[in-house]
Write an enzyme that holds these catalytic residues in place. Structure first.
Site, PDB file in Angstrom:
ATOM      1  N   CYS A 143      87.415 111.544  30.227  1.00  0.00           N
ATOM      2  CA  CYS A 143      88.744 111.045  31.448  1.00  0.00           C
ATOM      3  C   CYS A 143      89.016 110.252  30.605  1.00  0.00           C
ATOM      4  O   CYS A 143      89.576 108.517  30.796  1.00  0.00           O
ATOM      5  CB  CYS A 143      88.398 110.353  32.800  1.00  0.00           C
ATOM      6  SG  CYS A 143      89.246 110.645  33.695  1.00  0.00           S
TER       7      CYS A 143
ATOM      8  N   CYS B 135      90.654 107.853  32.911  1.00  0.00           N
ATOM      9  CA  CYS B 135      90.144 106.112  33.118  1.00  0.00           C
ATOM     10  C   CYS B 135      90.457 105.443  32.914  1.00  0.00           C
ATOM     11  O   CYS B 135      90.018 104.454  32.715  1.00  0.00           O
ATOM     12  CB  CYS B 135      88.656 107.099  33.573  1.00  0.00           C
ATOM     13  SG  CYS B 135      88.254 108.242  34.951  1.00  0.00           S
ATOM     14  N   ASP B 136      90.078 105.785  31.138  1.00  0.00           N
ATOM     15  CA  ASP B 136      90.332 104.930  30.215  1.00  0.00           C
ATOM     16  C   ASP B 136      91.513 105.047  29.533  1.00  0.00           C
ATOM     17  O   ASP B 136      91.304 104.408  28.031  1.00  0.00           O
ATOM     18  CB  ASP B 136      88.967 105.406  29.367  1.00  0.00           C
ATOM     19  CG  ASP B 136      88.077 106.010  30.149  1.00  0.00           C
ATOM     20  OD1 ASP B 136      86.831 104.470  30.820  1.00  0.00           O
ATOM     21  OD2 ASP B 136      86.696 106.277  29.293  1.00  0.00           O
TER      22      ASP B 136
END
Length: 313
Positions: free
Chosen positions: A130, A133-134
């Site tokens: 992701c 997300c990261d």
């Protein structure tokens, strides 16, 4: 044992549905699964969930969700559902040797990223599925994205906002992505491509340090330094349990209409088991809230029972 509402699955959608339905005095039972908490249980730092300006660990966030739901009376069991029967009412849910019945059901079993295999050891330590997300954790670093579809192009393009360079590794000599996504990636000066290749191994003790690339045409291997590895070969919904019971699309995601209603009156679905576009904790939580409200209205008798269930192939 009979319950007015049973929630199958946990994670942001399931726990939020449990919270709202518990506060509505529906006394929900959450069958969370043996690995409760969803994909956030394998995520380290979560920096984009509202209300946590300093960030929070994925498992800690899910524990807070869970505690809040139980505080208002939700019952949670950490077991897997083995079978369901939505063809009769009350609905029947079997959990190992126990049989539960319910007037309404919310499905929130989520989706799971497809993985290669060799990278799993360092998942959450430089390996991610992701970018949204990261990506923040890879500022000024070199990363690799695996895949050739729209997801891979989206992930790679998003990563260029943070990473110094992104290399896309694809098993074929041409991309499967739509033309517009291909052009976007190809025109980005921070993106390069490695064709006809796969990840043979990931090297590093506590974090990703290198990957071993194998050329599928020549068989030759090459070791490349990298700070991160993003797997973007797709997601698959956790819906095998419901095959033949509810309507799904060609990829297996549950179809919903008028909010979170499935084709079976009294069965609702929320989160990544429905959503193959956004796949974020906050959107899953929002859908969990919607599903709870839809289920509550159904149980109050404000949903017309005469809706004809769609045929499931």
């Amino acid at each position: 044992m009979h319950k007015r509402l049973i929630i199958i699955g946990s994670g942001p959608a399931g726990y939020t549905a449990a919270l709202y339905s518990a506060r509505a005095n529906l006394e929900p039972l959450v069958i969370a699964g043996n690995q409760s908490g969803g994909q956030l249980m394998i995520t380290t730092d979560v920096e984009n969930y509202p209300g946590f300006p300093e960030g929070i660990q994925g498992p800690e966030l899910m524990e807070k969700f869970r505690k809040q739901a139980t505080r208002f009376g939700a019952e949670i069991i950490d077991k897997d559902v083995t079978s369901v029967d939505f063809k009769k009412k009350p609905f029947v849910i079997k959990v190992e040797d126990e049989i539960y019945t319910a007037d309404a059901v919310i499905i929130s079993t989520g989706a799971q990223a497809k993985w290669i295999g060799c990278e799993l050891r360092l998942r959450g330590h430089g390996v991610s599925a992701c970018a949204t997300c990261d990506a923040f954790f890879f500022k000024g670093k070199d990363v690799i994205v695996v895949g050739g579809g729209d997801t891979a192009m989206e992930e790679a393009t998003f990563l260029t906002k943070f990473a110094s360079h992104v290399t896309i590794v694809h098993r074929r000599d041409k991309l499967r992505a739509s033309k517009i996504m291909q052009e976007k990636a190809r025109s980005n000066p921070k993106i390069s491509f490695v064709w006809d290749s796969e990840i043979a191994d990931v090297v590093g003790e506590d974090k990703v340090e290198q990957v071993v690339l194998r050329n599928l045409k020549t068989g030759k291997t090459e070791t490349v330094k990298t700070d991160g590895l993003f797997i973007a070969i797709g997601h698959e919904p956790v819906t095998s349990l419901f095959k033949g019971q509810i309507e799904t699309d060609s990829k297996g995601y549950v179809k919903v209409h008028e909010g979170t209603h499935t084709n079976i009156v009294g069965v609702f679905a929320a989160g990544d088991v429905v959503d193959h576009r956004y796949r974020q904790a906050v959107t899953a939580a929002g859908m969990g809230c919607q599903a709870s409200l839809d289920a509550e209205r159904y149980l109050e008798g404000t949903v017309i029972e005469a809706m004809e269930p769609l045929k499931v192939s």
